[in-house]
Write a protein that holds these residues in place. Structure first.
Motif, PDB file in Angstrom:
ATOM      1  N   THR A  18       0.831  -1.212   0.000  1.00  0.00           N
ATOM      2  CA  THR A  18       0.000   0.000   0.000  1.00  0.00           C
ATOM      3  C   THR A  18       0.858   1.252   0.000  1.00  0.00           C
ATOM      4  OG1 THR A  18      -1.741  -1.174   1.224  1.00  0.00           O
ATOM      5  CG2 THR A  18      -1.823   1.245   1.206  1.00  0.00           C
ATOM      6  N   PHE A  19       1.883   1.281   0.825  1.00  0.00           N
ATOM      7  CA  PHE A  19       2.772   2.440   0.925  1.00  0.00           C
ATOM      8  C   PHE A  19       3.478   2.712  -0.403  1.00  0.00           C
ATOM      9  CE2 PHE A  19       7.189   3.850   1.775  1.00  0.00           C
ATOM     10  CZ  PHE A  19       6.919   5.116   2.280  1.00  0.00           C
ATOM     11  N   LEU A  20       4.023   1.662  -1.015  1.00  0.00           N
ATOM     12  CA  LEU A  20       4.751   1.836  -2.272  1.00  0.00           C
ATOM     13  C   LEU A  20       3.823   2.166  -3.435  1.00  0.00           C
ATOM     14  CD1 LEU A  20       7.336  -1.094  -1.918  1.00  0.00           C
ATOM     15  CD2 LEU A  20       7.751   1.353  -1.603  1.00  0.00           C
ATOM     16  N   SER A  21       2.608   1.608  -3.411  1.00  0.00           N
ATOM     17  CA  SER A  21       1.648   1.900  -4.483  1.00  0.00           C
ATOM     18  C   SER A  21       1.184   3.345  -4.429  1.00  0.00           C
ATOM     19  CB  SER A  21       0.446   0.955  -4.381  1.00  0.00           C
ATOM     20  OG  SER A  21       0.845  -0.391  -4.560  1.00  0.00           O
ATOM     21  N   GLU A  22       0.970   3.887  -3.219  1.00  0.00           N
ATOM     22  CA  GLU A  22       0.556   5.281  -3.083  1.00  0.00           C
ATOM     23  C   GLU A  22       1.621   6.236  -3.601  1.00  0.00           C
ATOM     24  OE1 GLU A  22      -0.360   5.785   1.015  1.00  0.00           O
ATOM     25  OE2 GLU A  22      -2.326   4.800   0.879  1.00  0.00           O
ATOM     26  N   LEU A  23       2.886   5.843  -3.478  1.00  0.00           N
ATOM     27  CA  LEU A  23       3.980   6.677  -3.977  1.00  0.00           C
ATOM     28  C   LEU A  23       4.310   6.393  -5.434  1.00  0.00           C
ATOM     29  CD1 LEU A  23       6.418   6.556  -0.908  1.00  0.00           C
ATOM     30  CD2 LEU A  23       4.786   8.350  -1.522  1.00  0.00           C
ATOM     31  N   GLN A  24       3.525   5.473  -6.063  1.00  0.00           N
ATOM     32  CA  GLN A  24       3.734   5.088  -7.461  1.00  0.00           C
ATOM     33  C   GLN A  24       5.191   4.677  -7.716  1.00  0.00           C
ATOM     34  OE1 GLN A  24       2.332   8.420  -9.818  1.00  0.00           O
ATOM     35  NE2 GLN A  24       0.174   7.927  -9.444  1.00  0.00           N
ATOM     36  N   THR A  25       5.659   3.802  -6.858  1.00  0.00           N
ATOM     37  CA  THR A  25       7.042   3.331  -6.943  1.00  0.00           C
ATOM     38  C   THR A  25       7.196   2.361  -8.107  1.00  0.00           C
ATOM     39  OG1 THR A  25       7.175   3.501  -4.540  1.00  0.00           O
ATOM     40  CG2 THR A  25       8.915   2.253  -5.657  1.00  0.00           C
ATOM     41  N   PRO A  26       8.176   2.554  -8.995  1.00  0.00           N
ATOM     42  CA  PRO A  26       8.403   1.601 -10.107  1.00  0.00           C
ATOM     43  C   PRO A  26       8.734   0.201  -9.567  1.00  0.00           C
ATOM     44  CG  PRO A  26       9.593   3.648 -10.474  1.00  0.00           C
ATOM     45  CD  PRO A  26       9.089   3.703  -9.061  1.00  0.00           C
ATOM     46  N   SER A  27       8.391  -0.809 -10.339  1.00  0.00           N
ATOM     47  CA  SER A  27       8.655  -2.190  -9.920  1.00  0.00           C
ATOM     48  C   SER A  27      10.148  -2.459  -9.773  1.00  0.00           C
ATOM     49  CB  SER A  27       8.053  -3.170 -10.928  1.00  0.00           C
ATOM     50  OG  SER A  27       6.645  -3.057 -10.954  1.00  0.00           O
ATOM     51  N   THR A  28      10.966  -1.758 -10.553  1.00  0.00           N
ATOM     52  CA  THR A  28      12.416  -1.941 -10.439  1.00  0.00           C
ATOM     53  C   THR A  28      12.904  -1.540  -9.048  1.00  0.00           C
ATOM     54  OG1 THR A  28      12.664  -1.498 -12.798  1.00  0.00           O
ATOM     55  CG2 THR A  28      14.644  -1.366 -11.438  1.00  0.00           C
ATOM     56  N   PRO A  75      10.683   5.729  -0.770  1.00  0.00           N
ATOM     57  CA  PRO A  75      11.100   4.328  -0.943  1.00  0.00           C
ATOM     58  C   PRO A  75      12.608   4.137  -0.822  1.00  0.00           C
ATOM     59  CG  PRO A  75       9.499   4.955  -2.610  1.00  0.00           C
ATOM     60  CD  PRO A  75       9.886   6.212  -1.900  1.00  0.00           C
ATOM     61  N   TRP A  76      13.388   5.133  -1.203  1.00  0.00           N
ATOM     62  CA  TRP A  76      14.838   4.982  -1.155  1.00  0.00           C
ATOM     63  C   TRP A  76      15.336   4.816   0.276  1.00  0.00           C
ATOM     64  CZ3 TRP A  76      17.301   3.788  -5.391  1.00  0.00           C
ATOM     65  CH2 TRP A  76      16.786   4.195  -6.624  1.00  0.00           C
ATOM     66  N   ALA A  77      14.642   5.423   1.221  1.00  0.00           N
ATOM     67  CA  ALA A  77      15.062   5.293   2.621  1.00  0.00           C
ATOM     68  C   ALA A  77      14.911   3.853   3.115  1.00  0.00           C
ATOM     69  CB  ALA A  77      14.242   6.240   3.506  1.00  0.00           C
ATOM     70  N   LEU A  78      14.003   3.095   2.488  1.00  0.00           N
ATOM     71  CA  LEU A  78      13.839   1.690   2.875  1.00  0.00           C
ATOM     72  C   LEU A  78      15.074   0.859   2.552  1.00  0.00           C
ATOM     73  CD1 LEU A  78      10.140   0.949   1.806  1.00  0.00           C
ATOM     74  CD2 LEU A  78      11.036   1.161   4.131  1.00  0.00           C
ATOM     75  N   LEU A  79      15.886   1.325   1.620  1.00  0.00           N
ATOM     76  CA  LEU A  79      17.113   0.601   1.306  1.00  0.00           C
ATOM     77  C   LEU A  79      18.047   0.529   2.513  1.00  0.00           C
ATOM     78  CD1 LEU A  79      17.954   1.871  -2.293  1.00  0.00           C
ATOM     79  CD2 LEU A  79      17.324  -0.461  -1.619  1.00  0.00           C
ATOM     80  N   PHE A  80      17.972   1.555   3.371  1.00  0.00           N
ATOM     81  CA  PHE A  80      18.812   1.533   4.580  1.00  0.00           C
ATOM     82  C   PHE A  80      18.088   0.880   5.746  1.00  0.00           C
ATOM     83  CE2 PHE A  80      20.096   3.541   8.608  1.00  0.00           C
ATOM     84  CZ  PHE A  80      21.407   3.097   8.658  1.00  0.00           C
TER      85      PHE A  80
END
Length: 508
Positions: A103-113, A166-171
């Motif tokens: 839900t969080f990533l979809s709301e931010l329209q995060t690319p599948s990559t 989403p990039w912050a999730l990488l850390f």
């Protein structure tokens, strides 16, 4: 030679002189063969007080002469309970990625990559903990490493609740969470076989069944929390829940505390052995000494590199490579299931239900297969082949069904395939490579799986961004799992090759 050792040899020499010089006296009562037998008994059972009062090194040498066996129960069941609890917590964070963040990533329209990159970097970090696990445990012990990893996992989950992008999730998720989950999971897998021998399959079946407990309990729990407290509140509460891994860490005693001795052993030796065991780590190495941080780091790197030498074996290459293919195939599929189902018109609740059903079938299969693995007629290779083939077929079927009932059935059968593979994941290493090579084999396998996370996972996300269809990405993942099936067809040839190579090396 130490004074204690000299005294022991003196007693043996005197006994031998007495028996040989009085052989005529014993001619009618004892034969020379019986005298030699008595001498052998003395050699095995003679323990002097000087040996008992010797230093720790002499005691370990004396104890090494006695056969030590696993408790095969007792405190081992407490270890199984602690490992099961940890695996449930770890599985909730790891395999419920799609439920937590879809839900969080979809709301931010995060690319599948990017989505695939976050999940696969998590898996990569997870696997990179494998090669250093053995040296870490040897240096600091089971419990200390588990406690620190539990706190790290809890912190990473709490921090993920407040990420701005989403990039912050990488850390927070991929790096910190990957390290915490990787160490906790691998420790839970590796500590249990050291506590069991005859019941190793049963104990393994229990922890392997609870390895998917988070996949069973996590989706409905996370869905409920998100419906009540939204993404941030639900993830914050989840971070507090996974902190319970510390309870599991509390029962991870060093194995030396509970080993059983066979043969002659005096009461004093047993007490001294207990004191020595308290100062040892579970790997059987001496307790850690004062070292600077650089020496510790150097030792960890050297030990990790040395463990990778096991890949000279053809059997090890097949085990590690096939595990990398099947892990990357089925875990990426599981991560994309909530996204794919919502893209097809199903709700997040439907996706959570299907994931839980697959976990139920997964759990039951693990219990059955792990129990059967203790029997003589069980064939590890056949089980592995059937599991990987089932995963491949059901992943293809998933893209062709549209009714929620049939999607649930397909996911259930898929869970059975995963359960058949995962139930023997660590037992396969012990069966083909031996217990003494288990830690090295696990580290090498984790490294290969990590390599797959860097390549296969992001490539799958890129394919979806280009095509816009989850059907194509699922077919690619299914073909990856099938390659694992294909590799295991050559395991008999690899075993023959390793045997011939071993004979040649011994002759040379």
């Amino acid at each position: 030679m130490s004074h204690g050792s000299t005294g022991s040899h003196s007693v043996k020499a005197q006994t031998y002189q007495y028996l040989t010089s009085n052989s005529e006296k014993y001619e009618n009562e004892l034969s020379l063969q019986e005298a030699d037998s008595k001498l052998q008994d003395v050699n095995e059972c003679e323990v002097s007080n000087e040996d008992i009062s010797g230093n720790g090194s002499e005691l370990r040498n004396e104890e090494a002469k006695k056969e030590k066996v696993e408790p095969d129960g007792g405190w081992g069941w407490m270890v199984v309970t602690g490992a099961s609890l940890i695996l449930v917590m770890v599985d909730t964070v790891g395999q419920c990625f799609g439920i937590i963040f879809s839900t969080f990533l979809s709301e931010l329209q995060t690319p599948s990559t990017i989505t695939a990159l976050i999940f696969n970097m998590f898996g990569f970090t997870w696997c990179m903990t494998g090669p250093v696990l053995g040296p870490l445990v040897s240096e600091f012990g089971w419990r200390k490493v588990t406690f620190v990893s539990s706190i790290m996992l809890s912190f990473s989950t709490i921090a993920s609740a407040f990420v701005p992008s989403p990039w912050a999730l990488l850390f927070t998720y991929s790096f910190l969470g990957g390290i915490g989950c990787g160490i906790l999971s691998n420790i839970s897998y590796t500590i249990v076989p050291y506590y069991f021998r005859k019941r190793r399959g049963l104990a393994n079946g229990i922890i392997m069944s609870w390895d998917c407990g988070g996949q069973l309990l996590g989706p409905p729990l996370i869905y409920f929390l998100q419906s009540e407290y939204a993404f941030s509140g639900a993830t914050l509460i989840l971070g507090g829940i996974v902190l319970h891994c510390c309870l599991g860490a509390a029962v991870f005693h060093p194995i030396e505390w509970h080993l059983k001795s066979q043969g002659c052993e005096t009461e004093n030796i047993g007490k001294v052995h207990e004191r020595v065991g308290e100062s040892c780590h579970s790997s059987g190495r001496p307790p850690k000494f004062s070292k600077c941080q650089w020496e510790i780091l150097t030792g960890l790197i050297h030990s990790s590199i040395a463990d990778l030498c096991i890949l000279r074996s053809a059997r090890a290459v097949i085990i590690a490579t096939s595990a990398a293919l099947i892990f990357n195939g089925y875990l990426n599929f599981l991560a994309f299931v909530p996204f794919a189902m919502q893209d097809s018109g199903f709700s997040l609740e439907n996706a959570a239900w299907c994931v839980s059903v697959s976990a139920i079938c997964n759990m039951l299969t693990r219990i059955i297969v792990s129990t059967l693995s203790d029997t003589r007629f069980f064939n590890f290779r056949t089980c592995y082949l059937m599991g990987s083939l089932t995963i491949t077929i059901t992943m293809i079927a998933f893209i062709h069904v549209r009714d929620i009932m049939w999607v649930t059935v397909v996911m259930g059968v898929w869970g059975c395939g995963v359960g058949a593979f995962m139930s023997i994941f660590n037992l396969v290493m012990v069966h083909y490579m031996g217990l003494k090579n288990f830690m090295a084999m696990l580290g090498a396998t984790m490294l290969c799986i990590a390599g797959g996370y860097l390549t296969i996972g992001p490539f799958i996300g890129y394919i979806h961004d280009v095509t816009g269809r989850y059907e194509i990405t699922t077919c690619v993942l299914a073909s990856t799992v099938f390659c694992s099936f294909f590799l295991w067809l050559f395991m008999p040839a690899a075993s023959t090759y390793d045997t011939r190579r071993s004979v040649v090396e011994n002759v040379i």
